[in-house]
Design an enzyme around this catalytic site. Structure first.
Site, short mmCIF file in Angstrom:
data_model
loop_
_atom_site.label_atom_id
_atom_site.label_comp_id
_atom_site.label_asym_id
_atom_site.label_seq_id
_atom_site.Cartn_x
_atom_site.Cartn_y
_atom_site.Cartn_z
N GLU A 120 41.66 31.98 46.56
CA GLU A 120 42.21 31.86 47.92
C GLU A 120 41.46 32.69 48.95
O GLU A 120 41.15 32.22 50.03
CB GLU A 120 43.68 32.32 47.97
N ASP B 70 46.07 31.82 42.82
CA ASP B 70 47.09 32.71 42.28
C ASP B 70 47.98 32.04 41.24
O ASP B 70 48.20 30.82 41.28
CB ASP B 70 47.97 33.24 43.43
N ASP C 30 51.09 31.39 40.66
CA ASP C 30 52.48 31.05 40.98
C ASP C 30 52.50 29.65 41.57
O ASP C 30 51.49 28.95 41.60
CB ASP C 30 53.10 32.08 41.93
N GLU D 38 52.77 28.63 44.66
CA GLU D 38 51.91 28.47 45.82
C GLU D 38 50.45 28.37 45.38
O GLU D 38 49.69 27.57 45.92
CB GLU D 38 52.08 29.65 46.78
N TYR E 222 49.30 41.02 39.91
CA TYR E 222 49.76 40.08 40.94
C TYR E 222 51.14 40.50 41.46
O TYR E 222 52.03 40.83 40.68
CB TYR E 222 49.83 38.67 40.37
N ARG F 71 53.41 38.83 43.43
CA ARG F 71 54.52 37.89 43.65
C ARG F 71 55.04 37.45 42.29
O ARG F 71 54.52 36.53 41.67
CB ARG F 71 54.07 36.69 44.49
N HIS G 148 55.30 35.83 34.73
CA HIS G 148 54.22 36.77 35.00
C HIS G 148 54.67 38.18 34.65
O HIS G 148 55.85 38.47 34.55
CB HIS G 148 53.82 36.73 36.48
#
Length: 883
Positions: free
Chosen positions: A7, A80, A82, A84, A302, A304, A349
């Site tokens: 990203e 990432d 997740d 998103e 990470y 989130r 996670h």
């Protein structure tokens, strides 16, 4: 050659150092496309078909990725780990497929929880396909948020002038804040008394509080008055006491689990004073990589996540660090394992932890202050989660009168082994008294003498307003929203001026209360806590593959669209009446003298009611237009009718009076009375009635000098402006989240905000070429493919021609572009035609041009027809973007 996509450029820079020359690492800069912010981007009547639009700023990133893929063996999507991140990878892949840019490259998806060399290489060694269930969950969530926002917000605009928006989770969070404020307003304080005694025994002195009086156990409110307390004091002084019971219990206190997203936001708010958004910005920076001794390395995993577990090797390293630093006594016999207790926990996670526990916070003091403090918080919490429990001894002593009618109780706690408390203790939102006093060693039967008896008056207190930390915790408890969305939700409420912050607590503005009341009255189901949480559970079912995402949308839309349809015939008068009734206690609180708060002070005969105008709500008289009395919501009759300044006190520096006044542009504070006195505007949304001398002095001291910019040496200042709080440097302005930030923001955060604003401004400055197609062999002009407001177009610098629908812009050839420009020029478009017209007006000869009768484009005819049917003027279709 392999192409790896992440990203952010910071993450790309870090990973690029880990991989060899056989890899090209590129950044997508987040999402490359989204639903256009207009009606029709999600089509319920077409089985929820979704129209995606590529961000203009992402066109170059896509081109870079497409160019790098020419001849590449693999495309590795490493966004990432997740929903998103999965969605970003899916969007990148879809756009590349549409542009036929993949070639023969094999597509792989990899995820890693930490930006370290070992984690990245291990992920590349274990690729997988894109998780379609996670993508479906993203699509469902995005469609739901769009449908609620773009369906409900227009209803608000029509029925509630001044309202800005409604959102699926935003509106529920606002309801929590408003209902808490209503609880506070309805709260009636009750007086009660407590009685404490200082006692002395042979073993030593100690304090105790009255728990039993007149042979009865006392509840909190049993001593209702000073007279009750005096009776109790007299009873204690009149009796002899001895120790009646001693109870000692061992207590073990266990550490909290390592951080998840929500607990990190809560603890950073309590201990560091960070807003949720600021916490996530710093955490992102720590995750993506920081320069440590010339090497860029990710410092935390990470950020989130709502998983509380840690990898086995991380736990092993933590235990070794604990033993080396604090001793073997602080390492529990068995590694600690944690499980998530929150509703709707998802994402398998790890918890947020340091990528290396051996990297102590003291070694990273060269980082900016905020980053260092947040890293230290993460490091301590994660280390403490694997430390031994604290061992304490809690003692309770009952001192009883000879006739057993009165009992005084003393409690004390002694820490025998501090365990994890040596390193870390979790903060609290609302501090309560804890019994931590050390008691003398007492035995049953020991005589005690009363040295002093102290009665104390108290009043019950209303529930506290939500802080960011407590609101996030409440949303999490209810299963509403997701950790990655909380920061955005809270920022949106502030940006919409639905709430304001006072001493880091949320206070609903009247606008926010009106919106909430409207939704509760006319869309009750969709702001119910249970309904919103149930929807989150269904989204989790989609992510697990046990529910089809479009079926979720069908079930939701069927009832939601019907509820919206029922409001079409809703009269504004019905809305006003409902709001007036529900908000009456807030807008018209009863006076101390019992006088009718709704009696109009203007005419004396009319009734005051809530009114809705073009710019929002206000209070007006029922005898309008005969009586034109009005006032703002929240104003008293005295405040509305008095224009006299209110003296706040004397300025500590000059001794001149500081007054609070009302002006043409709103309330302000003024120093002294001279010809040009210094003034300071009251920030928008501030509670004017709560402005005191201390705050007025701060306002008059603005603009505040934050510090010199490290690159230019020029001063950065903070102040309030027409659009709210901001920082500025060399003509570049950046908005601040909260009015309090004007007085609290530090140099590091200010530099970051200005840099981000500058980069954003640069990215949105005018149309940028997507591609240079080549040179026109006839006139030597460079032909460019451009991105414009109304879509892609080609230009030779003089004439612009729209790229027809159905043609993929980046596949357009030079020859086809020249044809489009020639056709457009023949129809009189572009700058050449304008120059000819201008020359004719000046009496100069112009080159002859052939006038070609052109039909109105089909899209234009449809638009004009639709506009005619709705009584609106059709907007001329933009067949070419103006240069």
């Amino acid at each position: 050659m392999n192409v790896l996509v992440v990203e952010s450029p910071a993450k790309a820079k870090t990973i690029n150092k880990y991989l060899g020359s056989n890899y090209t690492v590129l950044a997508s800069f987040g999402h490359i496309r989204d639903l256009p912010s207009k009606d029709g981007s999600v089509k319920p009547d077409d089985d929820f078909a979704m129209t995606w639009e590529v961000d203009p700023r992402a066109q170059k990133r896509i081109k870079d990725i497409a160019d790098a893929l020419k001849g590449a063996d693999k495309l590795i999507l490493a966004t990432d780990p997740d929903r998103e991140g999965e969605a970003i990878s899916w969007h990148v892949l879809q756009v590349l497929k549409q542009r036929h840019a993949l070639g023969k490259a094999h597509v792989e998806r990899v995820v890693f929880n930490a930006v370290t060399k070992s984690a990245v290489l291990d992920a590349i060694a274990h690729p997988r396909a894109i998780n379609e269930e996670l993508v479906d969950a993203y699509l469902a969530r995005r469609a739901l948020d769009y449908l609620v926002g773009f369906t409900l917000s227009p209803v608000l605009w029509r029925k509630l002038p001044g309202a800005k928006s409604a959102g699926r989770v935003q509106s529920v969070a606002l309801r929590l804040i408003c209902e808490r404020e209503s609880e506070i307003e309805a709260f009636k304080a009750q007086e009660y008394w407590t009685v404490d005694a200082d006692l002395k025994a042979q073993a030593g002195s100690f304090s105790a509080h009255l728990t039993h009086f007149e042979n009865k156990k006392l509840d909190k409110l049993d001593l209702k008055s000073e007279a009750d307390a005096k009776r109790a004091v007299d009873a204690i002084n009149a009796r002899r006491f001895s120790v009646g019971n001693v109870e000692t219990k061992p207590v073990r206190r266990h550490p909290s689990p390592p951080f998840i997203t929500s607990t990190l936001q809560q603890e950073a708010a309590r201990k560091l004073g960070f807003a949720a958004k600021r916490t996530m910005q710093i955490a992102q920076h720590l995750y993506e990589g920081v320069d440590i001794g010339g090497e860029t390395v990710g410092l935390i995993t990470y950020m989130r996540t709502d998983g509380v577990q840690m990898a086995g090797e991380a736990i092993g390293e933590a235990r070794r660090v604990i033993s080396d630093r604090y001793g073997a006594r602080y390492v529990p016999g068995v590694p600690r394992a944690y499980s998530t207790k929150a509703k709707n926990a998802q994402e398998a996670h790890e918890a947020i932890r340091p990528t290396s526990f051996a990297r102590h916070p003291d070694e990273l003091r060269n980082m900016d202050s905020d980053s260092a403090r947040l890293y230290e918080l993460v490091w301590k919490r994660a280390i403490a989660s694997q430390m031994e429990s604290a061992e304490q001894e809690r003692t309770t002593v009952d001192v009883v009168s000879d006739d057993k009618a009165v009992t005084l109780r003393a409690t004390g706690t002694v820490t025998l082994f501090d365990g994890f408390l040596r390193l870390y203790q979790e903060g609290k939102d609302d501090e309560s008294d804890e019994d931590g006093a050390k008691l003398p060693r007492l035995s049953v039967g020991d005589a005690t003498a009363v040295e002093k008896v102290t009665p104390a008056q108290h009043f019950t207190e209303p529930p506290p307003r939500y802080s960011e930390a407590s609101l996030v915790r409440k949303l999490e408890e209810l299963g509403i929203g997701r950790p990655s969305t909380y920061a955005t939700i809270l920022s949106t409420l502030r940006d919409r001026a639905y709430v304001r912050m006072d001493r880091n607590r949320f206070i609903p503005e009247d606008k926010g209360r009106i919106v909430t009341t409207f939704l509760i009255n006319f869309f009750s189901r969709y702001v119910q806590y249970g309904f919103t949480a149930d929807l989150e559970e269904k989204l989790d079912e989609v992510a697990e593959g046990s529910m089809a995402w479009k079926q979720l949308l069908r079930d939701f839309w069927k009832d939601f669209s019907a509820a919206v349809g029922e409001t079409k015939d809703l009269k504004i008068s019905d809305v006003i009446n409902a709001l007036d009734e529900a908000l009456g206690p807030h807008i018209f609180p009863p006076g101390a003298d019992g006088e009718d708060a709704r009696k109009c002070p203007g005419c004396g005969a009319g009734r005051l009611n809530l009114k809705l105008g073009r710019f929002g709500s206000f209070v007006g008289c029922s005898n309008y237009p005969e009586c034109r009395y009005t006032r703002q919501i929240g104003q008293t009759a005295e405040e509305a009718g008095s224009g006299a300044p209110r003296v706040l006190g004397d300025d500590p520096a000059s001794g001149e009076p500081i007054t609070l006044r009302n002006g043409r542009f709103g309330p302000y504070v003024q120093l002294g009375e001279g010809e040009k006195p210094k003034r300071g505007s009251i920030p928008k949304g501030a509670d004017v009635s709560a402005i005191d001398l201390e705050y007025a002095v701060k306002l008059l001291s603005l603009p505040r000098e934050v510090g010199k910019h490290p690159e230019t040496g020029e001063m950065i200042t903070a102040n309030f402006g027409r659009f709210g709080p901001y920082v500025t440097h060399n003509g570049q302005y950046a908005s601040l989240e909260s009015p309090e930030d004007v007085f609290n923001i530090g140099i590091n955060q200010a530099v970051t905000l200005i840099a981000e604003k500058k980069a954003k401004s640069r990215a949105t400055r005018g149309p940028e070429p997507l591609k240079e197609l080549g040179v026109n062999p006839q006139d030597g002009a460079t032909i460019k493919l451009m991105r414009g407001r109304y879509g892609p177009y080609v230009t030779d610098g003089d004439t612009n021609a729209t790229v027809p629908n159905g043609i993929e812009p980046l596949t357009l050839t030079l020859e086809r572009a020249i044809e489009l420009i020639a056709d457009r020029a023949a129809k009189g478009g572009g700058k050449k035609a304008k120059k000819a017209a201008k020359a004719k007006a000046n009496g100069k000869p112009a080159k002859p041009q052939t006038k070609v009768a052109s039909k109105k484009p089909a899209a234009g005819r449809k638009r004009a027809k639709a506009a005619k049917a709705s009584g609106k003027t059709a907007r001329k279709p933009a067949s070419a973007e103006s240069a």
